[in-house]
Enzyme design. Structure first.
Site, PDB file in Angstrom:
ATOM      1  N   HIS A   1       4.064   2.965  -0.759  1.00  0.00           N
ATOM      2  CA  HIS A   1       2.654   3.179  -0.414  1.00  0.00           C
ATOM      3  C   HIS A   1       1.736   2.077  -0.916  1.00  0.00           C
ATOM      4  O   HIS A   1       0.540   2.087  -0.630  1.00  0.00           O
ATOM      5  CB  HIS A   1       2.167   4.516  -0.975  1.00  0.00           C
ATOM      6  CG  HIS A   1       2.021   4.490  -2.468  1.00  0.00           C
ATOM      7  ND1 HIS A   1       3.083   4.646  -3.311  1.00  0.00           N
ATOM      8  CD2 HIS A   1       0.937   4.287  -3.268  1.00  0.00           C
ATOM      9  CE1 HIS A   1       2.670   4.567  -4.570  1.00  0.00           C
ATOM     10  NE2 HIS A   1       1.364   4.337  -4.563  1.00  0.00           N
TER      11      HIS A   1
HETATM   12  C1  UD1 Z   1      -3.645   5.728  -5.854  1.00  0.00           C
HETATM   13  C2  UD1 Z   1      -3.545   4.865  -7.113  1.00  0.00           C
HETATM   14  C3  UD1 Z   1      -2.123   4.340  -7.248  1.00  0.00           C
HETATM   15  C4  UD1 Z   1      -1.098   5.454  -7.196  1.00  0.00           C
HETATM   16  C5  UD1 Z   1      -1.330   6.259  -5.924  1.00  0.00           C
HETATM   17  C6  UD1 Z   1      -0.362   7.415  -5.799  1.00  0.00           C
HETATM   18  C7  UD1 Z   1      -5.611   3.635  -7.658  1.00  0.00           C
HETATM   19  C8  UD1 Z   1      -6.197   2.288  -7.737  1.00  0.00           C
HETATM   20  N1  UD1 Z   1      -4.429   3.711  -7.025  1.00  0.00           N
HETATM   21  O1  UD1 Z   1      -3.410   4.893  -4.744  1.00  0.00           O
HETATM   22  O2  UD1 Z   1      -1.994   3.687  -8.493  1.00  0.00           O
HETATM   23  O3  UD1 Z   1       0.201   4.915  -7.186  1.00  0.00           O
HETATM   24  O4  UD1 Z   1      -2.670   6.754  -5.954  1.00  0.00           O
HETATM   25  O5  UD1 Z   1      -0.579   8.122  -4.631  1.00  0.00           O
HETATM   26  O6  UD1 Z   1      -6.185   4.566  -8.165  1.00  0.00           O
HETATM   27  N2  UD1 Z   1      -5.542   9.715   1.181  1.00  0.00           N
HETATM   28  C9  UD1 Z   1      -5.357  10.890   1.853  1.00  0.00           C
HETATM   29  N3  UD1 Z   1      -5.304  12.049   1.125  1.00  0.00           N
HETATM   30  C10 UD1 Z   1      -5.432  12.076  -0.215  1.00  0.00           C
HETATM   31  C11 UD1 Z   1      -5.628  10.860  -0.899  1.00  0.00           C
HETATM   32  C12 UD1 Z   1      -5.670   9.684  -0.192  1.00  0.00           C
HETATM   33  O7  UD1 Z   1      -5.233  10.917   3.065  1.00  0.00           O
HETATM   34  O8  UD1 Z   1      -5.370  13.170  -0.816  1.00  0.00           O
HETATM   35  C13 UD1 Z   1      -5.556   8.450   1.957  1.00  0.00           C
HETATM   36  C14 UD1 Z   1      -6.911   7.963   2.312  1.00  0.00           C
HETATM   37  O9  UD1 Z   1      -6.847   7.400   3.578  1.00  0.00           O
HETATM   38  C15 UD1 Z   1      -7.178   6.875   1.289  1.00  0.00           C
HETATM   39  C16 UD1 Z   1      -5.774   6.316   1.052  1.00  0.00           C
HETATM   40  O10 UD1 Z   1      -4.906   7.459   1.178  1.00  0.00           O
HETATM   41  O11 UD1 Z   1      -8.079   5.946   1.749  1.00  0.00           O
HETATM   42  C17 UD1 Z   1      -5.577   5.703  -0.292  1.00  0.00           C
HETATM   43  O12 UD1 Z   1      -5.930   6.628  -1.347  1.00  0.00           O
HETATM   44  P1  UD1 Z   1      -6.484   6.068  -2.747  1.00  0.00           P
HETATM   45  O13 UD1 Z   1      -6.710   7.174  -3.718  1.00  0.00           O
HETATM   46  O14 UD1 Z   1      -7.610   5.154  -2.500  1.00  0.00           O
HETATM   47  O15 UD1 Z   1      -5.304   5.159  -3.260  1.00  0.00           O
HETATM   48  P2  UD1 Z   1      -3.727   5.375  -3.260  1.00  0.00           P
HETATM   49  O16 UD1 Z   1      -3.132   4.386  -2.343  1.00  0.00           O
HETATM   50  O17 UD1 Z   1      -3.354   6.811  -3.064  1.00  0.00           O
END
Ligand code: UD1
Length: 370
Positions: A212
């Protein structure tokens, strides 16, 4: 515990939940536990990325939910900072400590809000460094460690890094790995789920994949190469691939969805709950990942792990564990062949990864409060 000041725990994103759970349980187990509250920032909000971890890991319902949701790094971090500061300001009395875990945006934002209000901050999983500032988590680690009052370290390299950065010894304690506490507690239930049988896979004869990170999924050329690697992998053994929402979105955006969906020996799954994921990892032949925590979990389980990243902030998983780190996919193909040929390192025990790190965290926090 002589202090009656409260403790505030923070969790926001999926990898935080398995770290905060054993710490809360260790606190609850003490007869002299001070009052405490849990704040969920809402960085992760899908039920499969959040609620299910609360249920399986028996994490009490958060006292406060900030509902920040997704956004750019700046927007998300700022929303958490503002939301958490407001929560702290509205408490009848300032807490004795705020406990943050890991390296996500919620970690640094809440540490910053608290420290500016002169509330002692404890960082659990301090001292990890990838020395790669292009990783958002590295910035979060550096910034959190710079401002936290008490740095609780999960692996010996963390002690060295903090020493090299000139952090005074009084601020640092080696406590071990709280995520392994969750693993140790949940492994029997996870094994009992026998997820590989549920998915009609043979134990020890499939690969478990999670990817991811922006460095693997955010650019079309890299994600295309990763899909080609998975095609190759699936020609050697069955593959299961639970998809993070970010990865699903990118596969669709780069028109790779049809291609990956048509790999017959590769099964795409929704994001898995903790026990289901642990169950599948524990009986896999090998794991392919770019996660931070999975390198540690596979090392504890002694399952070979290919970490598709240029570097790791968890080098003990390479020197003592079962991980091989590198983003070169041809090298990764060779490593897969070595694993399948039975020519791969076995791993060894790691100091402080014993299922009791959370008790040491609470001991250190108690010392800070008195
Ligand atoms: C975050 C952490 C990363 C961790 C990962 C585990 C930071 C900088 N990064 O990255 O270290 O390894 O979590 O998952 O904090 N989204 C959903 N549903 C959710 C959450 C996110 O659909 O419940 C989607 C959204 O489109 C969002 C994207 O995932 O924009 C990324 O989510 P985000 O929390 O920004 O970062 P992660 O890639 O999940």
């Amino acid at each position: 515990m002589s202090s009656h000041k409260s403790i505030i725990f923070v969790a926001g994103a999926r990898p935080n939940f398995m770290k905060i759970a054993p710490i809360i349980h260790a606190l609850q187990a003490r007869s002299d536990a001070p009052p405490w509250q849990l704040v969920h920032t809402g960085q992760h909000y899908d039920p499969s990325m959040s609620d299910v971890f609360f249920e399986q890991l028996r994490i009490p319902k958060p006292h406060k939910h900030l509902h920040v949701g997704s956004g750019s790094h700046g927007a998300q971090t700022a929303a958490i900072l503002v939301g958490f500061e407001k929560y702290l300001q509205e408490l009848p009395e300032l807490p004795g400590a705020v406990i943050v875990v890991g390296d996500v945006n919620s970690t640094v934002a809440c540490a910053l809000a608290a420290v500016k209000m002169h509330i002692p901050v404890v960082h659990v999983e301090a001292g990890l460094r990838s020395f790669d500032r292009s990783m958002p988590e590295e910035i979060n680690r550096l910034a959190t460690d710079a401002i936290a009052d008490l740095l609780l370290v999960s692996e010996p390299n963390g002690m060295t890094h903090l020493k090299n950065e000139g952090v005074s010894e009084e601020r640092v304690r080696f406590v071990g790995n709280v995520m392994i506490d969750s693993l140790v507690a949940e492994l029997p239930s996870a094994r009992a789920l026998n997820q590989c049988q549920v998915l009609q896979l043979d134990s020890g004869r499939y690969a478990f994949v999670t990817l991811h990170r922006p460095s693997n999924v955010d650019e079309a050329a890299r994600l295309t190469a990763v899909v080609a690697f998975l095609e190759d992998l699936a020609s050697k053994l069955p593959v299961v691939f639970p998809l993070h929402p970010r990865t699903r979105e990118k596969l669709k955006q780069f028109e790779l969805w049809e291609r990956i969906a048509s790999i017959s020996a590769l099964r795409i799954l929704e994001p898995l709950a903790y026990r289901e994921s642990l169950s599948l990892m524990a009986t896999a032949k090998l794991v392919v990942t770019d996660s931070g925590g999975i390198q540690e979990e596979t090392s504890y389980l002694r399952i070979p792990c290919l970490t598709l990243r240029p570097n790791t902030e968890r080098p003990i998983t390479v020197s003592h564990g079962t991980s091989t780190v590198g983003e070169d996919l041809n090298r990764a193909r060779e490593t897969v062949d070595a694993i399948l040929a039975g020519q791969y390192k076995k791993g060894q025990d790691i100091e402080g990864w014993d299922g009791h790190a959370a008790e040491r965290v609470i001991d250190a926090v108690v010392e800070l409060l008195v």
